[in-house]
Design a protein around this motif. Sequence first.
Motif, PDB file in Angstrom:
ATOM      1  N   PHE A   4      45.968  50.386  39.262  1.00 16.54           N
ATOM      2  CA  PHE A   4      45.025  49.732  40.097  1.00 16.54           C
ATOM      3  C   PHE A   4      43.941  49.251  39.445  1.00 16.54           C
ATOM      4  O   PHE A   4      43.634  48.063  39.515  1.00 16.54           O
ATOM      5  N   THR A   5      43.363  50.125  38.537  1.00 17.60           N
ATOM      6  CA  THR A   5      42.101  49.491  37.788  1.00 17.60           C
ATOM      7  C   THR A   5      42.536  48.369  36.797  1.00 17.60           C
ATOM      8  O   THR A   5      41.679  47.452  36.788  1.00 17.60           O
ATOM      9  N   ILE A   6      43.594  48.829  36.076  1.00 21.67           N
ATOM     10  CA  ILE A   6      43.758  47.915  35.108  1.00 21.67           C
ATOM     11  C   ILE A   6      44.690  46.680  35.532  1.00 21.67           C
ATOM     12  O   ILE A   6      44.043  45.580  34.881  1.00 21.67           O
ATOM     13  N   PHE A   7      45.287  46.792  36.557  1.00 21.52           N
ATOM     14  CA  PHE A   7      46.054  45.680  36.831  1.00 21.52           C
ATOM     15  C   PHE A   7      45.080  44.706  37.879  1.00 21.52           C
ATOM     16  O   PHE A   7      45.242  43.342  37.619  1.00 21.52           O
ATOM     17  N   ILE A   8      44.072  45.200  38.518  1.00 24.92           N
ATOM     18  CA  ILE A   8      43.219  44.229  39.475  1.00 24.92           C
ATOM     19  C   ILE A   8      41.903  44.234  39.313  1.00 24.92           C
ATOM     20  O   ILE A   8      41.162  43.418  39.096  1.00 24.92           O
ATOM     21  N   LEU A   9      41.371  45.547  39.306  1.00 24.21           N
ATOM     22  CA  LEU A   9      39.863  45.572  39.210  1.00 24.21           C
ATOM     23  C   LEU A   9      39.365  45.262  37.845  1.00 24.21           C
ATOM     24  O   LEU A   9      38.257  44.688  37.656  1.00 24.21           O
ATOM     25  N   LEU A  10      40.141  45.549  36.660  1.00 22.18           N
ATOM     26  CA  LEU A  10      39.504  45.202  35.361  1.00 22.18           C
ATOM     27  C   LEU A  10      39.562  43.715  35.278  1.00 22.18           C
ATOM     28  O   LEU A  10      38.511  43.221  34.667  1.00 22.18           O
ATOM     29  N   PRO A  11      40.525  42.915  35.703  1.00 22.92           N
ATOM     30  CA  PRO A  11      40.175  41.599  35.438  1.00 22.92           C
ATOM     31  C   PRO A  11      39.257  41.086  36.276  1.00 22.92           C
ATOM     32  O   PRO A  11      38.426  40.046  35.828  1.00 22.92           O
ATOM     33  N   LEU A  12      38.884  41.555  37.696  1.00 26.87           N
ATOM     34  CA  LEU A  12      37.801  41.184  38.236  1.00 26.87           C
ATOM     35  C   LEU A  12      36.652  41.402  37.694  1.00 26.87           C
ATOM     36  O   LEU A  12      35.644  40.611  37.635  1.00 26.87           O
ATOM     37  N   PHE A  13      36.461  42.530  37.083  1.00 17.77           N
ATOM     38  CA  PHE A  13      35.152  43.003  36.333  1.00 17.77           C
ATOM     39  C   PHE A  13      35.124  42.009  35.072  1.00 17.77           C
ATOM     40  O   PHE A  13      34.088  41.775  34.794  1.00 17.77           O
ATOM     41  N   ALA A  14      36.196  41.577  34.251  1.00 21.34           N
ATOM     42  CA  ALA A  14      36.034  40.692  33.323  1.00 21.34           C
ATOM     43  C   ALA A  14      35.619  39.434  33.670  1.00 21.34           C
ATOM     44  O   ALA A  14      34.889  38.724  32.949  1.00 21.34           O
ATOM     45  N   SER A  15      35.957  39.020  34.948  1.00 20.93           N
ATOM     46  CA  SER A  15      35.431  37.610  35.538  1.00 20.93           C
ATOM     47  C   SER A  15      33.940  37.737  35.705  1.00 20.93           C
ATOM     48  O   SER A  15      33.156  36.858  35.450  1.00 20.93           O
ATOM     49  N   PHE A  16      33.473  38.909  36.166  1.00 18.85           N
ATOM     50  CA  PHE A  16      32.092  39.044  36.577  1.00 18.85           C
ATOM     51  C   PHE A  16      31.318  38.979  34.998  1.00 18.85           C
ATOM     52  O   PHE A  16      30.161  38.372  35.017  1.00 18.85           O
ATOM     53  N   LEU A  17      31.831  39.750  34.172  1.00 15.24           N
ATOM     54  CA  LEU A  17      31.196  39.560  32.585  1.00 15.24           C
ATOM     55  C   LEU A  17      31.119  38.389  32.001  1.00 15.24           C
ATOM     56  O   LEU A  17      30.177  37.833  31.542  1.00 15.24           O
ATOM     57  N   CYS A  18      32.012  37.489  32.411  1.00 15.80           N
ATOM     58  CA  CYS A  18      32.362  36.149  31.880  1.00 15.80           C
ATOM     59  C   CYS A  18      31.090  35.368  32.565  1.00 15.80           C
ATOM     60  O   CYS A  18      30.572  34.301  31.948  1.00 15.80           O
ATOM     61  N   TYR A  19      30.876  35.633  33.769  1.00 10.81           N
ATOM     62  CA  TYR A  19      29.954  34.699  34.525  1.00 10.81           C
ATOM     63  C   TYR A  19      28.780  35.036  33.960  1.00 10.81           C
ATOM     64  O   TYR A  19      27.700  34.514  33.940  1.00 10.81           O
ATOM     65  N   ILE A  20      28.408  36.446  33.674  1.00  7.98           N
ATOM     66  CA  ILE A  20      26.956  36.881  33.106  1.00  7.98           C
ATOM     67  C   ILE A  20      26.737  36.477  31.593  1.00  7.98           C
ATOM     68  O   ILE A  20      25.691  35.785  31.419  1.00  7.98           O
TER      69      ILE A  20
END
Length: 485
Positions: A4-20
């Motif tokens: 669940f972390t790799i499939f969904i949470l990791l891309p969401l966290f990556a989106s957040f990093l790309c915003y910062i």
Amino acid sequence: MLDFTIFILLPLFASFLCYIVKNIKIHFFISFFVAIFHLVLSLLVFNKLYHTILPTYFGIDSISRFFILILSNVYFWVVIVSYNYLKRPYSEKVEESKKYYFLLLNFYLASNSAAMLSNHFGMYWVASEATTLSVAPLIYYYRNEESLEAMWKYMFTVSIGIAFAFIGILFLSLASKNILYDGRQLFYWELIKNASKLNTIWLKASFIFIFVGLSTKIGIAPMHSGDVDATSNAPSPIAALMSGSLRLTALLGVLRIFQIVTFSSTYSFAKSIMIIGSLLSLFVAFAYMFKANNYKRLLAYSSVEHLGIITLGIATGGLAFVGALYHSLYNSINKIVLFLMAGNIHYKYKSREIESVKSVFKNLPITGWLFLISVLAILGIPPFGIFFSEIKIFEGLIISNQWFILVAIMFFLLFIFVNMSKKVFEILFKEDDLFSNNYVKKEKFELIHLISIMLLIMLAVIPLSFSNTIYQNILSILNDFGMKI
């Protein structure tokens, strides 16, 4: 929870990093590592080497295992070519779009993964709506009037479609009233186990609304126009992503409701609706090929054609169902190459109009060859996978004694083949001395060409070398639908 972390949470966290982080190169590396983790886990799950434990409202079964691998594969190759694509000089307006490109790309991966891994119609609906929000700004990448119109048209038609699908889900809840306890009405497997007890009228209404609603994203006629405009105006990597994976996310929603009706008395009704939709799609693609004047739009209508073929195979069942799933995989790979090469042509000629693009073989020889081979592959020429998947679908139609449908399809495909080949050959071979004389730079071999060659090799090798692994998973899907070859 690792899955669940790799499939969904990791891309969401990556989106957040790309915003910062504001550096596009760092955005690429973040997205690249996410794509690798996602693809590796998808392969492990597909080969049953990793046992998944997902939270409530999510789960892995044979069909989600197959579709998540297709999504992951398409996303991986799109991410690899995206950085080189973003380095191409455009207007200042486009430079602004580049800042949010990888942010939205990661959100796209998270939302599509959530939709494919959901085991509940409510969760699927929410995730499906999120996929629309993730891709719509990417359609507006060029920030011109044409792309703005395409984005709003896509959002408008798809939003109506999603609203239709929501009504269909409400009807499905009514169909299970007094049969399933509160809170369990919309879980896939609960509905499948109790399919024969569901209210027939509400189930039919549910299927119509969900199929018609999701057709706006699948590209099934007559609900295809918004999707076609979006695909033909989006930047090439995004067009490849939409054609190769987003359409399949929407198709999965139709497959879920179709899986329920296969165990009920509504099966014949649903089957007829899907066959009508698929034949309409083939007819629309057939009609457009006579008047095609935009080569990216030509490829978008090719997607309408192939999703029509896939839908027909699913509705027919048996061997045709197997062929349809193979077709989903092969079409997704091929569309990446087609749209990437079309993007190269567009970048050099600054036009998507067929009349304005000539002598591609002379001016862009590498792109020209790869585009030609990919077009031949999508038209069903051996040894590429689409040839084999179409043969299975045709065999399934023969076994089912649906000769009239087979004859109609062969007629449509014949003229699609002739007219699409004619338009493509005009682009590749017709001389344009004015452009040639002004064209100074020779085409260099780039990463995008290497990736396209690798994908075309995959398209030829997979049917011969990895067919058993894929076949066993497809047989599991067939079994889950209560079908036999």
